[in-house]
Motif scaffolding. Sequence first.
Motif, PDB file in Angstrom:
ATOM      1  N   PRO A  17       0.806  -1.229   0.000  1.00  0.00           N
ATOM      2  CA  PRO A  17       0.000   0.000   0.000  1.00  0.00           C
ATOM      3  C   PRO A  17       0.839   1.279   0.000  1.00  0.00           C
ATOM      4  O   PRO A  17       0.472   2.265  -0.637  1.00  0.00           O
ATOM      5  N   ILE A  18       1.965   1.246   0.692  1.00  0.00           N
ATOM      6  CA  ILE A  18       2.844   2.417   0.712  1.00  0.00           C
ATOM      7  C   ILE A  18       3.408   2.659  -0.686  1.00  0.00           C
ATOM      8  O   ILE A  18       3.418   3.794  -1.182  1.00  0.00           O
ATOM      9  N   ALA A  19       3.848   1.590  -1.344  1.00  0.00           N
ATOM     10  CA  ALA A  19       4.403   1.717  -2.698  1.00  0.00           C
ATOM     11  C   ALA A  19       3.347   2.209  -3.679  1.00  0.00           C
ATOM     12  O   ALA A  19       3.629   3.085  -4.518  1.00  0.00           O
ATOM     13  N   LEU A  20       2.134   1.690  -3.592  1.00  0.00           N
ATOM     14  CA  LEU A  20       1.070   2.136  -4.492  1.00  0.00           C
ATOM     15  C   LEU A  20       0.696   3.598  -4.238  1.00  0.00           C
ATOM     16  O   LEU A  20       0.432   4.349  -5.186  1.00  0.00           O
ATOM     17  N   SER A  21       0.700   4.006  -2.984  1.00  0.00           N
ATOM     18  CA  SER A  21       0.410   5.405  -2.662  1.00  0.00           C
ATOM     19  C   SER A  21       1.495   6.335  -3.205  1.00  0.00           C
ATOM     20  O   SER A  21       1.190   7.404  -3.748  1.00  0.00           O
ATOM     21  N   LEU A  22       2.739   5.931  -3.080  1.00  0.00           N
ATOM     22  CA  LEU A  22       3.836   6.739  -3.625  1.00  0.00           C
ATOM     23  C   LEU A  22       3.772   6.799  -5.146  1.00  0.00           C
ATOM     24  O   LEU A  22       4.063   7.841  -5.753  1.00  0.00           O
ATOM     25  N   LEU A  23       3.388   5.701  -5.777  1.00  0.00           N
ATOM     26  CA  LEU A  23       3.229   5.680  -7.230  1.00  0.00           C
ATOM     27  C   LEU A  23       2.119   6.639  -7.658  1.00  0.00           C
ATOM     28  O   LEU A  23       2.278   7.393  -8.619  1.00  0.00           O
ATOM     29  N   LEU A  24       1.004   6.621  -6.937  1.00  0.00           N
ATOM     30  CA  LEU A  24      -0.091   7.546  -7.228  1.00  0.00           C
ATOM     31  C   LEU A  24       0.360   8.995  -7.066  1.00  0.00           C
ATOM     32  O   LEU A  24       0.041   9.853  -7.899  1.00  0.00           O
ATOM     33  N   LEU A  25       1.118   9.276  -6.018  1.00  0.00           N
ATOM     34  CA  LEU A  25       1.643  10.624  -5.795  1.00  0.00           C
ATOM     35  C   LEU A  25       2.571  11.044  -6.931  1.00  0.00           C
ATOM     36  O   LEU A  25       2.479  12.159  -7.449  1.00  0.00           O
TER      37      LEU A  25
END
Length: 89
Positions: A17-25
């Motif tokens: 989830p952290i990686a996906l959130s950073l990707l979205l950012l």
Amino acid sequence: RSMYSFYGSFLTTTITPIALSLLLLWVTALQVRNLDPYAAKQLTSSRFGLFYGFTYLIFASTSTMAFTTFLCTRYGDDETRYLIADRSI
């Protein structure tokens, strides 16, 4: 169930989830650079909504996995407590 699979699941459940959130950012930051201020504000607002929805969906499973990591048990009359996830500790 081996310890490797538990810790692998733990890392996957918490890091993904952290990686996906950073990707979205990152994607949002790249897209905002080429937009006028009004469109950039609208895109940012919609992405925050997407982020909050994603956070809401994964919160229960991530929290459960984190708390399970520190769940302890006792055996018999022994006062020693052992981690259920890793009994060697």
